[in-house]
Write an enzyme that holds these catalytic residues in place. Structure first.
Site, PDB file in Angstrom:
ATOM      1  CB  THR A  75      21.078  28.772 -27.501  1.00 10.33           C
ATOM      2  OG1 THR A  75      19.904  29.589 -27.671  1.00 10.33           O
ATOM      3  CG2 THR A  75      20.979  28.010 -26.212  1.00 10.33           C
ATOM      4  CB  THR A  77      23.835  30.982 -35.280  1.00 11.15           C
ATOM      5  OG1 THR A  77      22.463  31.395 -35.155  1.00 11.15           O
ATOM      6  CG2 THR A  77      23.976  30.091 -36.498  1.00 11.15           C
ATOM      7  CB  ALA A 207       6.139  31.018 -31.366  1.00 13.14           C
ATOM      8  CB  CYS A 260      14.895  35.532 -31.073  1.00 12.95           C
ATOM      9  SG  CYS A 260      15.470  35.836 -29.409  1.00 12.95           S
ATOM     10  CG  PHE A 261      12.255  36.989 -35.428  1.00 11.67           C
ATOM     11  CD1 PHE A 261      11.738  36.320 -34.337  1.00 11.67           C
ATOM     12  CD2 PHE A 261      11.552  38.071 -35.921  1.00 11.67           C
ATOM     13  CE1 PHE A 261      10.552  36.717 -33.738  1.00 11.67           C
ATOM     14  CE2 PHE A 261      10.369  38.482 -35.341  1.00 11.67           C
ATOM     15  CZ  PHE A 261       9.871  37.821 -34.243  1.00 11.67           C
ATOM     16  CE  LYS A 263      19.096  32.603 -30.529  1.00 11.99           C
ATOM     17  NZ  LYS A 263      18.546  31.454 -29.825  1.00 11.99           N
ATOM     18  NE  ARG A 330      21.327  40.486 -28.476  1.00 11.83           N
ATOM     19  CZ  ARG A 330      20.844  39.720 -27.501  1.00 11.83           C
ATOM     20  NH1 ARG A 330      21.368  38.539 -27.264  1.00 11.83           N
ATOM     21  NH2 ARG A 330      19.839  40.137 -26.765  1.00 11.83           N
TER      22      ARG A 330
HETATM   23  C1  UGA Z   1      10.673  38.190 -30.639  1.00  9.07           C
HETATM   24  C2  UGA Z   1       9.261  37.641 -30.435  1.00  9.07           C
HETATM   25  O1  UGA Z   1       8.288  38.630 -30.765  1.00  9.07           O
HETATM   26  C3  UGA Z   1       9.047  37.206 -28.989  1.00  9.07           C
HETATM   27  O2  UGA Z   1       7.776  36.586 -28.837  1.00  9.07           O
HETATM   28  C4  UGA Z   1      10.147  36.198 -28.618  1.00  9.07           C
HETATM   29  O3  UGA Z   1      10.026  35.798 -27.253  1.00  9.07           O
HETATM   30  C5  UGA Z   1      11.507  36.855 -28.815  1.00  9.07           C
HETATM   31  O4  UGA Z   1      11.648  37.225 -30.203  1.00  9.07           O
HETATM   32  C6  UGA Z   1      12.573  35.863 -28.433  1.00  9.07           C
HETATM   33  O5  UGA Z   1      12.573  34.745 -28.957  1.00  9.07           O
HETATM   34  O6  UGA Z   1      13.346  36.173 -27.539  1.00  9.07           O
HETATM   35  P1  UGA Z   1      11.859  40.535 -30.197  1.00  9.07           P
HETATM   36  O7  UGA Z   1      12.913  39.983 -31.102  1.00  9.07           O
HETATM   37  O8  UGA Z   1      12.255  41.117 -28.903  1.00  9.07           O
HETATM   38  O9  UGA Z   1      10.790  39.372 -29.869  1.00  9.07           O
HETATM   39  O10 UGA Z   1      11.059  41.678 -30.945  1.00  9.07           O
HETATM   40  P2  UGA Z   1       9.854  41.741 -32.018  1.00  9.07           P
HETATM   41  O11 UGA Z   1       8.896  42.748 -31.549  1.00  9.07           O
HETATM   42  O12 UGA Z   1       9.325  40.402 -32.334  1.00  9.07           O
HETATM   43  O13 UGA Z   1      10.578  42.352 -33.284  1.00  9.07           O
HETATM   44  C7  UGA Z   1      11.528  41.596 -34.035  1.00  9.07           C
HETATM   45  C8  UGA Z   1      11.899  42.353 -35.283  1.00  9.07           C
HETATM   46  O14 UGA Z   1      10.820  42.372 -36.210  1.00  9.07           O
HETATM   47  C9  UGA Z   1      12.252  43.825 -35.044  1.00  9.07           C
HETATM   48  O15 UGA Z   1      13.359  44.175 -35.840  1.00  9.07           O
HETATM   49  C10 UGA Z   1      11.005  44.570 -35.477  1.00  9.07           C
HETATM   50  O16 UGA Z   1      11.260  45.888 -35.906  1.00  9.07           O
HETATM   51  C11 UGA Z   1      10.557  43.697 -36.640  1.00  9.07           C
HETATM   52  N1  UGA Z   1       9.108  43.825 -36.942  1.00  9.07           N
HETATM   53  C12 UGA Z   1       8.171  43.454 -36.045  1.00  9.07           C
HETATM   54  C13 UGA Z   1       8.728  44.298 -38.191  1.00  9.07           C
HETATM   55  O17 UGA Z   1       9.577  44.645 -39.049  1.00  9.07           O
HETATM   56  N2  UGA Z   1       7.391  44.389 -38.484  1.00  9.07           N
HETATM   57  C14 UGA Z   1       6.427  44.021 -37.597  1.00  9.07           C
HETATM   58  O18 UGA Z   1       5.226  44.132 -37.941  1.00  9.07           O
HETATM   59  C15 UGA Z   1       6.825  43.556 -36.336  1.00  9.07           C
END
Ligand code: UGA
Length: 459
Positions: A75, A77, A207, A260-261, A263, A330
């Protein structure tokens, strides 16, 4: 789906996709060829594939045979039309709903697994109920549930094997019980939450928005630390020990990436505006703006420290994936930072243990050059101020002749680099830019290198 199959040998799981190449890769006997790199996934697939886990392009047959269908499509953007740049593109969800409506037989529970804007289930339900009423319906009936996924890449298998919670939203108690009984085979009952459909859809977006908000918050504080002489790691520890705040997701860095974040927040922003809440929309949009700002800030800072110019200079980029333990790029921070440096005419040697060079070329929208000879002096491209990049498999050759090393992903091998050896390969004065807090500062400084660490001010 593979974990469901692994945990529930009595449940037959068929994963279908219209892309034959992808299905072939999922069926490849060489497990290193699975389309997704995820620690532990190969073992899970090996245990269940051919037993109760199947990969197929037979979409209609699989739908017809299923008691439950999980819609797990992209899904992204929207890039054009109404809501472009913010709203989710739901064309694949709708196409799936229509295919399920057409091919299902008997009673089918349709589960929204994809991350969806709140009230999407309404559209899915409308499509399915039209099929229930059609003349050739052969008594087709449907229940719609929302069951968003909370796994993070890199830790997906353990997240699925012991989730903080499983969320099931819906109205049909029998359908909810049926899905809950699948998860109950390995997830404790008190972690299986039941809500209405809309709460479930909105909880997923919220979340991710809360998690991303913490990262933008700590990154904004990192910039303030650099300006004031504080250290963001110390601040994060000090605030994270407050049990109301907690220690997780307070790691300052080059900004969040991943599929994800950004988007999901943009989608939330779009929904807020749609529902007449522009101030709420602005609040969440700022989380994305700070993230983009942090990435440009790091690129700018590299240029400033290297005497205001990186034109023709060799820089080593360590890490291209959006986080460690994945080959996913991504929205990776490395993309925006590298592009900014290329715009400045830098020559980038890019190293990542999992990301392949074609992917980097697609992300940078620039084909790779051949690695220039570090001894031979500046190339023609370098002299003309054209930014170029090339992939490297080993860190020493990435660093060879470089004025700076820029660490953008927290791969474990970057934590134990021998700076006393690497320094001799670099052009002096040389810099290390550690956007992930992985180096041991004393070792870098003892080697005679200048060090910038995210969120570290001069006391
Ligand atoms: C995120 C969420 O953590 C999951 O719960 C969710 O299911 C998922 O998106 C989704 O919607 O599919 P993900 O994107 O795989 O998971 O990875 P994260 O561990 O959350 O990291 C996201 C980004 O934040 C990365 O670039 C990571 O390096 C960064 N990050 C994370 C930081 O810069 N600082 C932190 O303290 C934690």
């Amino acid at each position: 789906m593979a974990v469901i199959a692994d945990q529930c040998p009595d449940v037959q799981v068929t994963v279908v996709d219209i892309n034959q190449n992808r299905i072939d890769a999922w069926n490849d006997s060489d497990l290193s060829k699975l389309p997704v790199y995820e620690p532990g996934l190969d073992a899970v697939v090996q245990r269940s594939r051919g037993r109760n886990l199947f990969f197929s392009t037979g979409v209609d047959e699989a739908i017809a045979a299923a008691d439950m269908v999980f819609i797990s499509v992209n899904t992204p953007t929207k890039t054009k039309g109404l809501g472009a740049g913010q709203a989710s593109d739901l064309r694949w969800v709708e196409a799936c709903a229509r295919q399920v409506a057409q091919s299902a037989q008997g009673h089918t529970i349709v589960v929204e697994k994809s991350t969806l804007p709140v009230r999407t289930a309404e559209a899915v339900k409308a499509i399915l109920s039209a099929a229930e009423q059609s003349v050739d319906s052969s008594q087709r009936t449907f229940s719609v549930l929302s069951n968003p996924e909370f796994l993070a890449e890199g830790t997906a298998i353990s997240d699925l094997e012991s989730p903080d919670r499983v969320l099931i939203g819906g109205e049909d108690v029998v359908a909810i019980d049926a899905l809950a009984s699948v998860y109950a085979q390995w997830v404790p009952q008190d972690r299986i939450l039941r809500t209405n459909l809309w709460s479930s859809e909105l909880s997923k977006l919220t979340a991710n928005a809360f998690l991303a908000q913490r990262i933008s918050s700590i990154n904004s504080v990192a910039a303030l630390c650099e300006a004031t002489g504080a250290d963001v790691r110390e601040v994060a520890k000090a605030i994270g020990t407050d049990s109301r705040i907690g220690p997780k997701f307070l790691q300052a860095g080059p900004g969040f990436g991943g599929s994800c974040f950004q988007k999901d927040i943009l989608n939330l922003v779009y929904l807020c505006r749609h529902f007449g809440l522009p101030d709420v929309a602005d609040y969440w949009e700022a989380v994305v703006k700070v993230n983009t700002w942090q990435q440009h800030r790091i690129a700018r800072l590299v240029v400033q420290k290297l005497f205001g110019t990186v034109t023709g200079k060799r820089l080593a980029i360590l890490g291209f994936a959006f986080k460690a333990d994945t080959n996913d790029t991504r929205e990776a921070p490395a993309i925006r930072i590298s592009k900014d440096l290329l715009d400045e005419g830098a020559q980038l040697a890019i190293h990542d243990p999992q990301v392949d060079s074609q992917q980097i070329a697609r992300d940078l929208k620039l084909p790779a050059s051949t690695a220039p000879d570090a001894e031979a002096g500046p190339t023609r491209a370098a002299l003309s101020g054209e930014g170029t990049w090339w992939p490297t498999d080993d860190i020493a050759s990435a660093v060879q002749g470089a004025d700076a090393v820029i660490i953008l992903t927290e791969w474990s091998q970057y934590r134990s680099l021998d700076w006393s050896v690497l320094v001799s390969l670099m052009r002096q004065p040389a810099w290390v830019f550690d956007a992930r807090s992985v180096v041991i500062p004393a070792e870098v400084e003892a080697a005679g290198l200048n060090l910038w660490r995210v969120g570290e001010g001069e006391p």
